[in-house]
Motif scaffolding. Structure first.
Motif, PDB file in Angstrom:
ATOM      1  N   THR A 454       0.838  -1.192   0.000  1.00  0.00           N
ATOM      2  CA  THR A 454       0.000   0.000   0.000  1.00  0.00           C
ATOM      3  C   THR A 454       0.875   1.245   0.000  1.00  0.00           C
ATOM      4  O   THR A 454       2.104   1.172   0.080  1.00  0.00           O
ATOM      5  N   ASP A 455       0.201   2.391  -0.092  1.00  0.00           N
ATOM      6  CA  ASP A 455       0.947   3.659  -0.100  1.00  0.00           C
ATOM      7  C   ASP A 455       1.642   3.892   1.230  1.00  0.00           C
ATOM      8  O   ASP A 455       2.790   4.391   1.273  1.00  0.00           O
ATOM      9  N   GLU A 456       1.007   3.523   2.349  1.00  0.00           N
ATOM     10  CA  GLU A 456       1.632   3.715   3.661  1.00  0.00           C
ATOM     11  C   GLU A 456       2.870   2.835   3.808  1.00  0.00           C
ATOM     12  O   GLU A 456       3.932   3.284   4.270  1.00  0.00           O
ATOM     13  N   ARG A 457       2.704   1.558   3.336  1.00  0.00           N
ATOM     14  CA  ARG A 457       3.860   0.652   3.420  1.00  0.00           C
ATOM     15  C   ARG A 457       5.003   1.119   2.517  1.00  0.00           C
ATOM     16  O   ARG A 457       6.184   1.031   2.890  1.00  0.00           O
ATOM     17  N   ARG A 458       4.633   1.651   1.329  1.00  0.00           N
ATOM     18  CA  ARG A 458       5.657   2.175   0.423  1.00  0.00           C
ATOM     19  C   ARG A 458       6.383   3.352   1.063  1.00  0.00           C
ATOM     20  O   ARG A 458       7.614   3.489   0.941  1.00  0.00           O
ATOM     21  N   LYS A 462      10.335   3.478   1.928  1.00  0.00           N
ATOM     22  CA  LYS A 462      11.163   4.564   1.413  1.00  0.00           C
ATOM     23  C   LYS A 462      11.912   5.269   2.551  1.00  0.00           C
ATOM     24  O   LYS A 462      13.105   5.604   2.432  1.00  0.00           O
ATOM     25  N   LYS A 463      11.231   5.435   3.717  1.00  0.00           N
ATOM     26  CA  LYS A 463      11.889   6.079   4.868  1.00  0.00           C
ATOM     27  C   LYS A 463      13.017   5.205   5.413  1.00  0.00           C
ATOM     28  O   LYS A 463      14.111   5.701   5.762  1.00  0.00           O
ATOM     29  N   GLU A 464      12.790   3.873   5.462  1.00  0.00           N
ATOM     30  CA  GLU A 464      13.844   2.963   5.928  1.00  0.00           C
ATOM     31  C   GLU A 464      15.049   2.998   5.001  1.00  0.00           C
ATOM     32  O   GLU A 464      16.213   3.003   5.474  1.00  0.00           O
ATOM     33  N   VAL A 465      14.785   3.058   3.687  1.00  0.00           N
ATOM     34  CA  VAL A 465      15.901   3.129   2.728  1.00  0.00           C
ATOM     35  C   VAL A 465      16.680   4.417   2.910  1.00  0.00           C
ATOM     36  O   VAL A 465      17.938   4.429   2.901  1.00  0.00           O
ATOM     37  N   GLU A 466      15.953   5.528   3.087  1.00  0.00           N
ATOM     38  CA  GLU A 466      16.647   6.808   3.285  1.00  0.00           C
ATOM     39  C   GLU A 466      17.451   6.800   4.593  1.00  0.00           C
ATOM     40  O   GLU A 466      18.597   7.324   4.630  1.00  0.00           O
ATOM     41  N   ASP A 467      16.881   6.229   5.664  1.00  0.00           N
ATOM     42  CA  ASP A 467      17.636   6.140   6.928  1.00  0.00           C
ATOM     43  C   ASP A 467      18.876   5.281   6.760  1.00  0.00           C
ATOM     44  O   ASP A 467      19.972   5.613   7.280  1.00  0.00           O
ATOM     45  N   TYR A 468      18.758   4.165   6.023  1.00  0.00           N
ATOM     46  CA  TYR A 468      19.922   3.287   5.817  1.00  0.00           C
ATOM     47  C   TYR A 468      20.999   3.996   4.999  1.00  0.00           C
ATOM     48  O   TYR A 468      22.197   3.885   5.289  1.00  0.00           O
TER      49      TYR A 468
END
Length: 598
Positions: A454-458, A462-468
């Protein structure tokens, strides 16, 4: 250059100049100018194709329609007189034959040709009238010559168009020309009729019977009333030709002109045209005999029908007393059944009334006994008894109401259950259909994303990727390189998706070839021995392909030659491929070897 300009360039210069001169000239000079078309069409050096091209140019410039219009005028007031009219008729007939304009084909056949035929016949009739009123022999000779030219023009026009021939035979002007009193004119018109029927053999089949009857009336009148052998010969030839071209005419003659053959044999025998006369008489006698035979058969059929009807009537009259007795018997039986039924219904009604009276009497007696018993009961127990009766009555009413209510609820529940089952069936069918569509879409769609994203999961991913990326920065790769790598990856993915269809097609072909090989292997494993082979087995192993048969023939011939080698040449070659056998060692001709099935 526009199409109209290119088309004008293809038109002959003489025709163009003549059309321009006619357009600028007054009306009284147009007929004289149109006579120049005779020189253009009469050139001896013209071939068939060139002449056809000239006629199409004349029509495209409107000169054919000019001729049609001019023929309606009174040529006694025009330069050249009726000779000019006859020459214009000849030009019009020649310019309308052997052409078929592509652009205005419908207009040419439906308007121009019918007008041309009507104008020619009208012109011939006007010339014929002036010929009858003429006094001088020179004037008569000139008018008859013009009339002959116009009739020849009519024949020429009808020879190229069968519809025009049909219209000519149905024209009132043509019928009036046949009715003329002048012998020469009448002979000419009968010659025209003969030419029309001879050139267009099917024109009589398309002509109405009433128009054929008009022509036959005139021909029969000429045969019965005229004494001139020329008229009799022409009428006989025309009538003989019409009967040969259209056999039903024989029946018409035999029906409406019954004494014709007798009068012909008496009047015209020995007048110089006996051959045609005998042929016509043979046709008429054969037709009259056939018609008489048909009438005799008709009378015989009527006689047989009358005898059969009389026999049937007498037979019915003999059976009439028995039929009356049977009718009376059935009527009495029906009346007896009706009386028995009414008596039975009356008895049932009386029984019903008697039972009802008994019930009423029993009810009165029961209530009377209740009243007698209540008189015996002490006064202190009467209220208790009445309350018990009321309670029993209330219980009975409640029981009946509850039964009625439960039955109605059950009926409603049954209907709801049926609707529920129908809805379940429809939902099951819809779900199966949607599942099939999803499966087809899954097979045909080039790419599918992960399910349940879903959009929330996406956003969370995306936030986890940016944090990593923020925790583990990569200093060796710049942002531009990442973008280029991303574009390159997307391009490779697009190419993979585009090339996936040929790979799938190749895999399907490979699977089909493997299935064919497995089928052939199974066919060979299950093949019968040579002693048990039948013709259907041979057809199963025979190839219908020419290249395959040629290749098999070549391999068979090579193996036969290889088997003839001495043993010392085949040492170590037990599994030698026929394609690897050197061809220079083969000396035997292929045609001398036997190939099974060829």
């Amino acid at each position: 250059m526009s199409p109209s300009e290119s088309k004008q360039d293809d038109i002959d210069s003489k025709i163009l100049s003549l059309a321009a001169e006619i357009a600028d000239s007054p009306d009284q000079n147009v007929p004289v100018l149109l006579l120049n078309l005779k020189e253009i069409l009469g050139q001896e050096s013209l071939g068939r194709n060139e002449l056809k091209k000239l006629k199409e140019d004349i029509y495209s410039c409107g000169l054919t329609e000019y001729c049609n219009v001019v023929l309606k005028k009174d040529f006694s007031k025009i330069q050249g007189g009726w000779s000019a009219a006859a020459q214009l008729a000849d030009i019009l007939s020649k310019s309308c034959v052997d052409i078929d304009p592509e652009e205005e084909k419908e207009k040419f056949h439906n308007e121009v040709l019918p007008k041309a035929a009507d104008n020619l016949l009208n012109l011939a009739r006007r010339i014929q009238k002036r010929y009858e009123r003429a006094v001088k022999d020179e004037e008569k000779a000139e008018l008859y010559n013009n009339f002959h030219i116009v009739t020849n023009s009519v024949c020429w026009l009808c020879s190229g168009h069968i519809d025009v021939a049909k219209q000519t035979l149905q024209s009132e002007d043509f019928h009036q020309l046949l009715l003329t009193d002048d012998v020469k004119t009448r002979a000419t018109m009968m010659s025209v009729l003969e030419n029309l029927v001879r050139v267009n053999s099917a024109v009589l089949t398309k002509t109405d019977e009433k128009d054929i009857r008009k022509i036959l009336d005139e021909l029969v009148y000429n045969l019965l009333e005229e004494t001139n052998p020329v008229i009799g010969s022409l009428a006989t030839k025309a009538l003989l030709l019409m009967t040969r071209r259209h056999p039903p005419i024989v029946k018409i003659i035999c029906t409406h002109y019954k004494a014709l053959q007798i009068q012909l044999s008496k009047k015209w025998t020995g007048k110089g045209f006996g051959r045609e006369l005998h042929q016509l008489l043979d046709l008429l006698y054969a037709g009259s005999y056939q018609q008489g035979e048909m009438q005799r058969l008709h009378r015989a059929a009527c006689l047989i029908q009358a005898a059969w009807r009389a026999y049937q009537t007498r037979k019915r009259l003999k059976k009439l007393p028995k039929a009356i007795t049977r009718i009376q018997k059935s009527f009495r039986e029906r009346k007896a059944k009706e009386r028995l039924l009414s008596q039975r219904l009356k008895e049932e009604e009386e029984l019903r009334n008697h039972v009802q009276l008994q019930r009423q009497r029993a009810l009165r007696e029961f209530r009377q006994r209740q009243l007698d018993l209540l008189e015996i009961v002490p006064a202190s127990l009467v209220d208790v008894y009445l309350r018990e009766q009321e309670q029993k009555a209330a219980i009975l009413i409640q029981k009946l109401w509850r039964g009625h209510s439960e039955r109605r609820k059950f009926h409603d529940q049954k209907r709801a259950l049926k609707e529920f089952k129908a809805a379940v069936t429809l939902q099951r069918a819809a779900l199966r259909f949607l599942q099939r569509r999803r499966n087809e879409r899954h097979i045909l769609s080039p790419w599918r994303g992960p399910k349940g994203l879903t959009d929330e999961r996406r956003t969370e991913l995306k936030k986890e990727v940016e944090d990593y990326i923020a925790l583990h920065p990569c200093s060796s790769v710049s942002m531009e390189s990442c973008k280029e790598l991303h574009q390159k990856t997307q391009e490779m993915l697009r190419q993979h998706v585009m090339k996936r269809h040929p790979h799938r097609k190749a895999n399907q072909r490979r699977e089909a070839l493997l299935a064919q090989i497995n089928t052939d292997v199974e066919l060979l494993m299950n093949s019968p021995r040579l002693q048990e082979v039948t013709e259907p087995d041979i057809d199963a192993f025979t190839s219908r392909s020419g290249p395959v048969a040629a290749r098999a023939k070549e391999c068979h011939h090579t193996m036969l030659q290889f088997n003839r080698w001495p043993w010392w040449k085949k040492l170590g070659d037990e599994f030698l491929d026929p394609e690897k056998i050197p061809k220079e060692d083969i000396n035997t001709e292929f045609e001398t070897l036997y190939l099974g099935g060829s």
